[in-house]
Scaffold this active site. Structure first.
Site, PDB file in Angstrom:
ATOM      1  N   CYS A   2       5.821  21.621  20.734  1.00  0.00           N
ATOM      2  CA  CYS A   2       6.744  21.870  21.683  1.00  0.00           C
ATOM      3  C   CYS A   2       7.804  20.404  21.855  1.00  0.00           C
ATOM      4  CB  CYS A   2       6.286  21.862  23.081  1.00  0.00           C
ATOM      5  SG  CYS A   2       5.060  23.524  22.877  1.00  0.00           S
ATOM      6  N   GLU A 498       0.265  18.195  -4.676  1.00  0.00           N
ATOM      7  CA  GLU A 498       0.940  18.409  -3.812  1.00  0.00           C
ATOM      8  C   GLU A 498       2.099  19.088  -4.371  1.00  0.00           C
ATOM      9  OE1 GLU A 498       1.510  17.202  -0.970  1.00  0.00           O
ATOM     10  OE2 GLU A 498       3.657  16.872  -0.676  1.00  0.00           O
ATOM     11  N   GLU A 505       5.341  26.208   1.163  1.00  0.00           N
ATOM     12  CA  GLU A 505       5.937  25.849   2.095  1.00  0.00           C
ATOM     13  C   GLU A 505       7.172  26.367   2.279  1.00  0.00           C
ATOM     14  OE1 GLU A 505       5.428  22.242   4.109  1.00  0.00           O
ATOM     15  OE2 GLU A 505       4.984  21.194   2.247  1.00  0.00           O
ATOM     16  N   HIS A 521     -12.582  26.956 -15.552  1.00  0.00           N
ATOM     17  CA  HIS A 521     -13.767  27.711 -14.720  1.00  0.00           C
ATOM     18  C   HIS A 521     -13.226  28.818 -13.583  1.00  0.00           C
ATOM     19  CE1 HIS A 521     -16.370  24.038 -16.541  1.00  0.00           C
ATOM     20  NE2 HIS A 521     -15.026  23.438 -16.685  1.00  0.00           N
ATOM     21  N   LYS A 620       6.774  21.347  12.554  1.00  0.00           N
ATOM     22  CA  LYS A 620       6.530  19.280  11.872  1.00  0.00           C
ATOM     23  C   LYS A 620       5.348  18.909  11.193  1.00  0.00           C
ATOM     24  CE  LYS A 620       7.916  16.297   9.184  1.00  0.00           C
ATOM     25  NZ  LYS A 620       7.979  15.899   7.967  1.00  0.00           N
TER      26      LYS A 620
HETATM   27  C1  AGP Z   1       3.538  18.730   4.489  1.00  0.00           C
HETATM   28  O1  AGP Z   1       4.761  19.374   3.284  1.00  0.00           O
HETATM   29  C2  AGP Z   1       3.220  19.450   5.498  1.00  0.00           C
HETATM   30  N1  AGP Z   1       4.157  19.738   6.374  1.00  0.00           N
HETATM   31  C3  AGP Z   1       1.796  19.345   6.225  1.00  0.00           C
HETATM   32  O2  AGP Z   1       0.776  19.616   5.160  1.00  0.00           O
HETATM   33  C4  AGP Z   1       2.127  18.495   6.739  1.00  0.00           C
HETATM   34  O3  AGP Z   1       1.090  17.209   5.670  1.00  0.00           O
HETATM   35  C5  AGP Z   1       0.320  17.915   7.272  1.00  0.00           C
HETATM   36  O4  AGP Z   1       1.142  19.090   8.681  1.00  0.00           O
HETATM   37  C6  AGP Z   1       0.255  16.915   8.463  1.00  0.00           C
HETATM   38  O5  AGP Z   1       1.586  15.883   8.918  1.00  0.00           O
HETATM   39  P1  AGP Z   1       1.050  14.454   9.489  1.00  0.00           P
HETATM   40  O6  AGP Z   1       1.166  13.924   8.028  1.00  0.00           O
HETATM   41  O7  AGP Z   1       1.947  14.784  10.523  1.00  0.00           O
HETATM   42  O8  AGP Z   1      -0.339  14.334  10.581  1.00  0.00           O
END
Ligand code: AGP
Length: 625
Positions: A2, A498, A505, A521, A620
């Site tokens: 939020c 990554e 995503e 495997h 985010k």
């Molecule tokens: C990454 O592109 C994602 N948005 C997500 O995996 C993110 O890295 C994860 O939620 C961790 O967030 P943070 O680095 O703010 O802890």
């Protein structure tokens, strides 16, 4: 996650609130609302499900809001209760006297609600937040009826009611509270959900993060947990919720407005991919000495001996941050020669982990608010570990709860898909590995070579970014494919993970990353004719093994997209597409090999018409479990 914006001062606050909400959109939300107190002393509320533009339309289509100079606004990411207008914030108490917005979770809200219902109060929503609003209203009325309530100077009856109510609350909160009987007073409080107070000229703007404050002032106060403030246009009174007066510490915001703006880019994600050279330069600045090959990390000064003597490092995080931790695992064991484990925070926190003496936990997080990472940090501290943070957002909860740490200095990262924070996390972990390694077995010449390598990274990244159009061309050929594989070995195994996550995503394509050797495997059964398989095949001690894996995929109809080292002409014999990156020492190669994968994911998502900066279902920062 939020978002809260609140204002008290001289300006008409509605534009300030709406623009502030737009600055917080990147955090992810499903409804929004605002409340102001007009000159008639009434609280006017508008709420809407969906984007902030829906709220703006609702405001335009409904009775005009009063020209108010005090108000608050909120973007809600639903936890308790569906994303409906009734559940959207702000919430009123049942006397329509108190308005409240909240970020966090009131864990004992059902008990409190039952208590309040027994007192005759009624509720409109399913939310925990409304319970807090009604509780404050209930206590406010009790205080009004009590004779001779003692209020310290600066505190108001509303402030007292908030203090009293918060003592009944279990859970986390960042709140802003208004009361129509105190039309010039804004009360804010924090426990576990950040709140920053922007200090202007006879005005205050409060927000969940600096993005909503930076265009108004660079003078800020970071509220600490269990602290609150009573704000009026000409006064600021900060206390603990136990009514102990706190002297506010005014700090200077590091970030600037343009860092929160798109500039000439189509999306924040593309901007942040292209900002990586500058972000790495900012991350290294003042920390690497090219003459001596020395690393200086002020954030862990005084801990050098403890870090050098550590028996084990646990690197933890979620998602991309965990991938950075996995690179860190290789870096620490390779360069610092110390036992290291990278573990998902969400697993670490629940598995009753072994934490021996002389263990160091490093919590990695861009936002510094990820609930699982915070919980893992607390678990490790509970078991006696020294806790460090590798965090981007200054003053964030994880940054505050660590014993020490190293900020990324990557600048605000607005795109939900993490890019520049990721490469700055790797650069920071590399600096830490060299810093510790030099206090263990690493020679000065080796440190010098690695420092020189780090300093060369920004320009090498620029060379990769100059291939953006070629990389877009490759992405466009395969954007319609619904299954991809990303394969790498050694330092590039985490980069394969990554690259797959980035694609998943933001373009919603199914992709898997794994060690190249692991493919045989089981996953090799997935290879079908024309399937895009991305290999990181840079110069290194496993290059020949990677070539063998490439041949195994080609023999089964896979299409090879290789990330290779400049000058490697051999790779073209085995690949359908090659993206070249500059050469550097293997420990530093992840900083470069990830960049083409970021661009592939970005362009595939744009070609597929996806919402690159606000992908479906994602926030985010995941501040709830
Ligand atoms: C990454 O592109 C994602 N948005 C997500 O995996 C993110 O890295 C994860 O939620 C961790 O967030 P943070 O680095 O703010 O802890």
């Amino acid at each position: 996650m939020c978002g809260i914006v609140a204002y008290v001062g001289k300006k008409i606050c509605q534009p300030v609130l709406i623009e502030g909400l737009k600055r917080l959109e990147y955090r992810g939300y499903d409804s929004a609302g605002l409340a102001v107190i007009g000159e008639d002393g009434q609280i006017a509320i508008r709420r809407a499900v969906g984007r902030i533009s829906v709220l703006e339309n609702k405001i335009a289509d409904s009775e005009p809001l009063p020209q108010a100079t005090i108000g608050m606004a909120h973007t809600r990411w639903a936890t308790h209760g569906a994303p409906t207008e009734t559940n959207a914030h702000p919430h009123l108490d049942d006397q329509a006297r108190i308005a409240l917005v909240h970020n966090g979770i009131i864990e004992n809200y059902t008990v409190l609600r039952k208590f309040l219902e027994e007192k005759g109060h009624t509720f409109q929503s399913q939310t925990d937040t409304e319970v807090l609003a009604v509780l404050i209203g209930h206590i406010y009325q009790e205080l009004k009826e009590k004779n001779g309530v003692h209020l310290k100077p600066g505190l108001s009856l509303l402030g007292k009611a908030v203090q009293t109510a918060l003592h009944e609350v279990d859970g986390t909160y960042g709140i802003a509270v208004l009361c129509k009987e105190e039309p010039d007073t804004l009360v804010v409080a924090r426990k576990g959900s950040p709140l920053i107070i922007g200090v202007g000229d006879d005005e205050y703007i409060v927000a969940s993060d600096a993005a909503a404050i930076v265009e108004h002032t660079a003078q800020v106060i970071y509220l600490n947990d269990n602290e609150m403030a009573v704000l009026r246009p000409e006064s600021l009174h900060t206390t603990t919720i136990d009514d102990v007066v706190v002297s506010p510490v005014i700090q200077q915001l590091e970030s600037k407005l343009e860092e929160y703006e798109l500039g000439d880019y189509e999306h924040f994600m593309l901007k942040e991919i292209f900002e990586q050279p500058q972000a790495i330069e900012n991350c290294l600045r003042g920390r690497v000495d090219s003459k001596e090959g020395r690393i200086t990390l002020g954030g862990v000064a005084g801990l050098a001996r403890e870090l050098a003597r550590a028996k084990r490092f646990i690197l933890t995080g979620q998602g991309t941050a965990w991938h950075a931790g996995l690179v860190g695992d290789y870096l620490f064991e390779d360069l610092a020669k110390v036992v290291t484990e990278a573990t998902y925070a969400s697993e670490f926190r629940y598995r009753n982990p072994l934490v021996e003496e002389n263990t160091v936990m490093i919590a990695i997080s861009q936002s510094g608010e990820t609930a699982d990472t915070l919980a893992a940090l607390r678990e490790a501290k509970e078991k006696g570990a020294l806790a460090l943070g590798v965090v981007n957002v200054v003053g964030s909860t994880i940054a505050r709860e660590t014993d020490a740490g190293v900020y990324l200095h990557a600048g605000p990262e607005i795109g939900v898909a993490s890019t520049k924070a990721f490469t700055c996390q790797i650069a920071t972990l590399a600096m830490l590995a060299i810093y510790i390694g030099r206090r263990r077995f690493m020679s000065q010449p080796q440190a010098q070579e690695l420092v020189d390598g780090l300093l060369a990274i920004p320009d090498q990244m620029r060379r990769i970014l100059s291939q953006n159009q070629q990389i877009r061309e490759i992405a466009s050929r395969f954007a319609g494919e619904e299954n991809w594989l990303f394969l790498g070995r050694g330092y590039h195994y985490p980069i394969a993970l990554e690259g797959a996550l980035k694609l998943k995503e933001i373009s919603y394509i199914h992709a898997e990353g794994m060690p190249a050797a692991e493919m045989k495997h089981g996953p090799i059964a997935l290879i079908s004719e024309g399937m895009p398989v991305v290999f990181i095949a840079t110069r290194g001690y496993q290059y020949d093994k990677v070539i063998s894996n490439i041949e195994e995929v080609r023999a089964r109809g896979g299409v090879i997209i290789a990330v290779a080292t400049e000058g490697d002409t051999n790779i073209t014999r085995y690949s359908d597409h090659v993206i070249y990156i500059p050469d550097t020492q293997e420990p530093l190669q992840p900083l470069l090999s990830v960049v083409p994968l970021q661009l592939i994911a970005y362009h595939a998502a744009v070609i597929r018409g996806c919402n690159v900066d606000k992908p479906r279902n994602l926030a985010k920062s995941v501040t709830v479990e």
